[in-house]
Design a protein around this motif. Structure first.
Motif, PDB file in Angstrom:
ATOM      1  N   MET A  77       0.824  -1.204   0.000  1.00 57.56           N
ATOM      2  CA  MET A  77       0.000   0.000   0.000  1.00 57.56           C
ATOM      3  C   MET A  77       0.866   1.264   0.000  1.00 57.56           C
ATOM      4  SD  MET A  77      -3.029  -1.035  -0.305  1.00 57.56           S
ATOM      5  CE  MET A  77      -3.861   0.557  -0.079  1.00 57.56           C
ATOM      6  N   HIS A  78       0.389   2.252  -0.771  1.00 53.78           N
ATOM      7  CA  HIS A  78       1.074   3.541  -0.878  1.00 53.78           C
ATOM      8  C   HIS A  78       0.048   4.661  -0.678  1.00 53.78           C
ATOM      9  CE1 HIS A  78       3.758   0.807  -2.987  1.00 53.78           C
ATOM     10  NE2 HIS A  78       4.693   1.735  -3.053  1.00 53.78           N
ATOM     11  N   ILE A  79       0.532   5.815  -0.257  1.00 57.16           N
ATOM     12  CA  ILE A  79      -0.336   6.986  -0.155  1.00 57.16           C
ATOM     13  C   ILE A  79       0.118   8.040  -1.160  1.00 57.16           C
ATOM     14  CG2 ILE A  79      -0.966   6.605   2.245  1.00 57.16           C
ATOM     15  CD1 ILE A  79       1.075   8.735   3.046  1.00 57.16           C
ATOM     16  N   MET A  80      -0.842   8.832  -1.606  1.00 64.03           N
ATOM     17  CA  MET A  80      -0.513   9.878  -2.567  1.00 64.03           C
ATOM     18  C   MET A  80      -0.109  11.156  -1.844  1.00 64.03           C
ATOM     19  SD  MET A  80      -2.721  11.429  -5.771  1.00 64.03           S
ATOM     20  CE  MET A  80      -3.626  12.662  -4.825  1.00 64.03           C
ATOM     21  N   GLU A  81       1.001  11.703  -2.244  1.00 61.81           N
ATOM     22  CA  GLU A  81       1.493  12.974  -1.712  1.00 61.81           C
ATOM     23  C   GLU A  81       1.563  13.982  -2.849  1.00 61.81           C
ATOM     24  OE1 GLU A  81       2.045  13.815   1.302  1.00 61.81           O
ATOM     25  OE2 GLU A  81       2.512  12.009   2.472  1.00 61.81           O
ATOM     26  N   GLU A  82       1.094  15.182  -2.599  1.00 57.12           N
ATOM     27  CA  GLU A  82       1.126  16.222  -3.619  1.00 57.12           C
ATOM     28  C   GLU A  82       2.424  17.029  -3.557  1.00 57.12           C
ATOM     29  OE1 GLU A  82      -2.293  18.700  -3.542  1.00 57.12           O
ATOM     30  OE2 GLU A  82      -3.715  17.038  -3.802  1.00 57.12           O
ATOM     31  N   ALA A  83       2.857  17.509  -4.705  1.00 59.92           N
ATOM     32  CA  ALA A  83       4.025  18.388  -4.757  1.00 59.92           C
ATOM     33  C   ALA A  83       3.714  19.682  -4.003  1.00 59.92           C
ATOM     34  CB  ALA A  83       4.380  18.706  -6.207  1.00 59.92           C
ATOM     35  N   PHE A  84       4.740  20.266  -3.431  1.00 55.55           N
ATOM     36  CA  PHE A  84       4.560  21.532  -2.726  1.00 55.55           C
ATOM     37  C   PHE A  84       4.224  22.649  -3.710  1.00 55.55           C
ATOM     38  CE2 PHE A  84       7.484  19.741   0.650  1.00 55.55           C
ATOM     39  CZ  PHE A  84       6.491  19.670   1.620  1.00 55.55           C
ATOM     40  N   LYS A  85       3.489  23.626  -3.210  1.00 58.02           N
ATOM     41  CA  LYS A  85       3.186  24.837  -3.982  1.00 58.02           C
ATOM     42  C   LYS A  85       3.731  26.008  -3.172  1.00 58.02           C
ATOM     43  CE  LYS A  85      -1.062  22.832  -5.907  1.00 58.02           C
ATOM     44  NZ  LYS A  85      -0.953  21.559  -5.163  1.00 58.02           N
ATOM     45  N   ALA A  86       4.894  26.517  -3.561  1.00 53.52           N
ATOM     46  CA  ALA A  86       5.543  27.588  -2.805  1.00 53.52           C
ATOM     47  C   ALA A  86       5.661  28.851  -3.646  1.00 53.52           C
ATOM     48  CB  ALA A  86       6.929  27.138  -2.345  1.00 53.52           C
ATOM     49  N   ASP A  87       5.494  29.976  -2.997  1.00 57.42           N
ATOM     50  CA  ASP A  87       5.670  31.256  -3.686  1.00 57.42           C
ATOM     51  C   ASP A  87       7.145  31.542  -3.945  1.00 57.42           C
ATOM     52  OD1 ASP A  87       2.823  32.330  -3.614  1.00 57.42           O
ATOM     53  OD2 ASP A  87       3.161  31.915  -1.487  1.00 57.42           O
ATOM     54  N   PHE A  88       7.981  31.251  -2.954  1.00 59.10           N
ATOM     55  CA  PHE A  88       9.425  31.462  -3.074  1.00 59.10           C
ATOM     56  C   PHE A  88      10.163  30.223  -2.567  1.00 59.10           C
ATOM     57  CE2 PHE A  88       8.055  35.819  -3.271  1.00 59.10           C
ATOM     58  CZ  PHE A  88       9.053  36.513  -3.938  1.00 59.10           C
ATOM     59  N   ALA A  89      11.291  29.916  -3.205  1.00 61.31           N
ATOM     60  CA  ALA A  89      12.244  28.941  -2.693  1.00 61.31           C
ATOM     61  C   ALA A  89      13.542  29.703  -2.447  1.00 61.31           C
ATOM     62  CB  ALA A  89      12.464  27.810  -3.693  1.00 61.31           C
ATOM     63  N   ILE A  90      14.075  29.593  -1.247  1.00 60.56           N
ATOM     64  CA  ILE A  90      15.296  30.321  -0.896  1.00 60.56           C
ATOM     65  C   ILE A  90      16.377  29.306  -0.568  1.00 60.56           C
ATOM     66  CG2 ILE A  90      16.324  32.036   0.622  1.00 60.56           C
ATOM     67  CD1 ILE A  90      13.534  33.134   1.152  1.00 60.56           C
ATOM     68  N   VAL A  91      17.463  29.320  -1.351  1.00 57.64           N
ATOM     69  CA  VAL A  91      18.518  28.320  -1.206  1.00 57.64           C
ATOM     70  C   VAL A  91      19.858  28.999  -0.962  1.00 57.64           C
ATOM     71  CG1 VAL A  91      17.271  26.705  -2.670  1.00 57.64           C
ATOM     72  CG2 VAL A  91      19.012  28.183  -3.684  1.00 57.64           C
ATOM     73  N   LYS A  92      20.801  28.190  -0.475  1.00 56.41           N
ATOM     74  CA  LYS A  92      22.153  28.676  -0.208  1.00 56.41           C
ATOM     75  C   LYS A  92      23.133  27.798  -0.985  1.00 56.41           C
ATOM     76  CE  LYS A  92      25.978  29.735   2.228  1.00 56.41           C
ATOM     77  NZ  LYS A  92      26.111  29.194   3.596  1.00 56.41           N
ATOM     78  N   ALA A  93      24.072  28.428  -1.695  1.00 61.64           N
ATOM     79  CA  ALA A  93      25.090  27.686  -2.446  1.00 61.64           C
ATOM     80  C   ALA A  93      26.482  28.219  -2.109  1.00 61.64           C
ATOM     81  CB  ALA A  93      24.824  27.788  -3.950  1.00 61.64           C
ATOM     82  N   TRP A  94      27.465  27.415  -2.404  1.00 67.37           N
ATOM     83  CA  TRP A  94      28.865  27.812  -2.176  1.00 67.37           C
ATOM     84  C   TRP A  94      29.290  28.832  -3.222  1.00 67.37           C
ATOM     85  CZ3 TRP A  94      33.371  25.059  -4.737  1.00 67.37           C
ATOM     86  CH2 TRP A  94      34.598  25.581  -4.290  1.00 67.37           C
ATOM     87  N   LYS A  95      29.098  28.489  -4.495  1.00 66.74           N
ATOM     88  CA  LYS A  95      29.445  29.392  -5.595  1.00 66.74           C
ATOM     89  C   LYS A  95      28.285  29.496  -6.565  1.00 66.74           C
ATOM     90  CE  LYS A  95      34.504  29.105  -6.036  1.00 66.74           C
ATOM     91  NZ  LYS A  95      35.604  28.768  -6.974  1.00 66.74           N
ATOM     92  N   GLY A  96      28.197  30.636  -7.203  1.00 63.76           N
ATOM     93  CA  GLY A  96      27.203  30.829  -8.243  1.00 63.76           C
ATOM     94  C   GLY A  96      27.699  31.875  -9.214  1.00 63.76           C
ATOM     95  N   ASP A  97      27.150  31.867 -10.424  1.00 71.10           N
ATOM     96  CA  ASP A  97      27.514  32.927 -11.357  1.00 71.10           C
ATOM     97  C   ASP A  97      26.294  33.812 -11.615  1.00 71.10           C
ATOM     98  OD1 ASP A  97      25.894  31.711 -13.313  1.00 71.10           O
ATOM     99  OD2 ASP A  97      27.584  30.758 -14.327  1.00 71.10           O
ATOM    100  N   GLU A  98      26.492  34.872 -12.341  1.00 70.88           N
ATOM    101  CA  GLU A  98      25.437  35.872 -12.515  1.00 70.88           C
ATOM    102  C   GLU A  98      24.268  35.374 -13.350  1.00 70.88           C
ATOM    103  OE1 GLU A  98      27.408  39.396 -13.871  1.00 70.88           O
ATOM    104  OE2 GLU A  98      28.470  39.694 -11.982  1.00 70.88           O
TER     105      GLU A  98
END
Length: 233
Positions: free
Chosen positions: A141-162
């Motif tokens: 047996m499995h249950i159904m989970e819905e994908a999140f609905k977010a206005d913003f996602a805020i992440v942190k990275a080591w390096k990034g480019d413009e």
């Protein structure tokens, strides 16, 4: 070349309003977008629904937003390091939705990939499954989970480019990688921001198409959530 760079953290959080749903990358205190969180603490924004593996500690990370009562609801998988979180939850001041950690990660990844829902065996037969569709696959047996609905996602990275391409370092990759691109707008806070073309394409973890805003943080603390030391002989 399209640039995703914004001048500072204040420009990065422009448009975040009361009552919005926001994803915050990180695991414990590892890889949390601390500059962005600090900027939100200095605003009057409230009634936020926060999706995060946990809620930081009392005096750092999302714990600072909790102290100011800016969070209405937490969707998390682990909440054991924050006394204020516990107090607000037990008193009924804070709405809490506890989610199995793998399910939390997959609900983020599903949103990132544009998948509306998925089935998982995790949580079947428990309170997690209440009100959710259940189906049998391969005798289990499995249950159904819905994908999140977010206005913003805020992440942190080591390096990034413009252009918004991101590289994470070590275990700070954690929930950051599956949250990037999982909100309507993704804000990337990086320790080092470099010109386009400076990153080795083979080392990039998240392509710039997943990111709408990027900035270089001004201050980063390398805290240890639980310090364990060996007794001297």
């Amino acid at each position: 070349m399209i640039t995703k760079k914004v001048n500072n953290v204040q420009d990065a959080i422009d448009g975040i309003e009361n009552g919005m749903t926001i994803m915050f990358g990180g695991f414990g205190l590892c890889g949390i977008p601390e500059n962005t969180i600090a900027a939100l603490v200095n605003t009057s924004i409230s009634d936020l629904t926060c999706i995060s593996n946990n809620a930081g500690v009392d005096d750092f990370g999302l714990g600072l937003l909790l102290q100011k009562k800016q969070i209405k609801k937490m969707i998390s998988s682990y909440v054991g390091e924050n006394a204020e979180f516990e107090r607000q939850m037990l008193s009924g001041e804070l709405e809490v939705e506890l989610t199995p950690q793998g399910t939390l990660a997959e609900r983020c990844r599903a949103a990132q990939a544009g998948i509306p829902a998925f089935f998982t065996p995790a949580g079947y037969g428990t309170e997690v499954a209440e009100g959710k569709e259940a189906r049998e696959f391969n005798g289990k047996m499995h249950i159904m989970e819905e994908a999140f609905k977010a206005d913003f996602a805020i992440v942190k990275a080591w390096k990034g480019d413009e252009a918004g391409n991101l590289i994470f370092k070590g275990t700070a990759r954690n929930f950051n990688a599956c949250m990037a691109g999982a909100g309507k707008i993704t804000i990337a806070e990086v320790e080092e921001l470099v010109p386009v073309g400076s990153l080795d394409p083979n080392q990039i973890h998240i392509p710039g198409i997943m990111v709408q805003r990027i900035f270089q943080g001004e201050k980063f603390e390398k805290r240890i959530e639980q310090r364990t030391v060996r007794q001297r002989a």
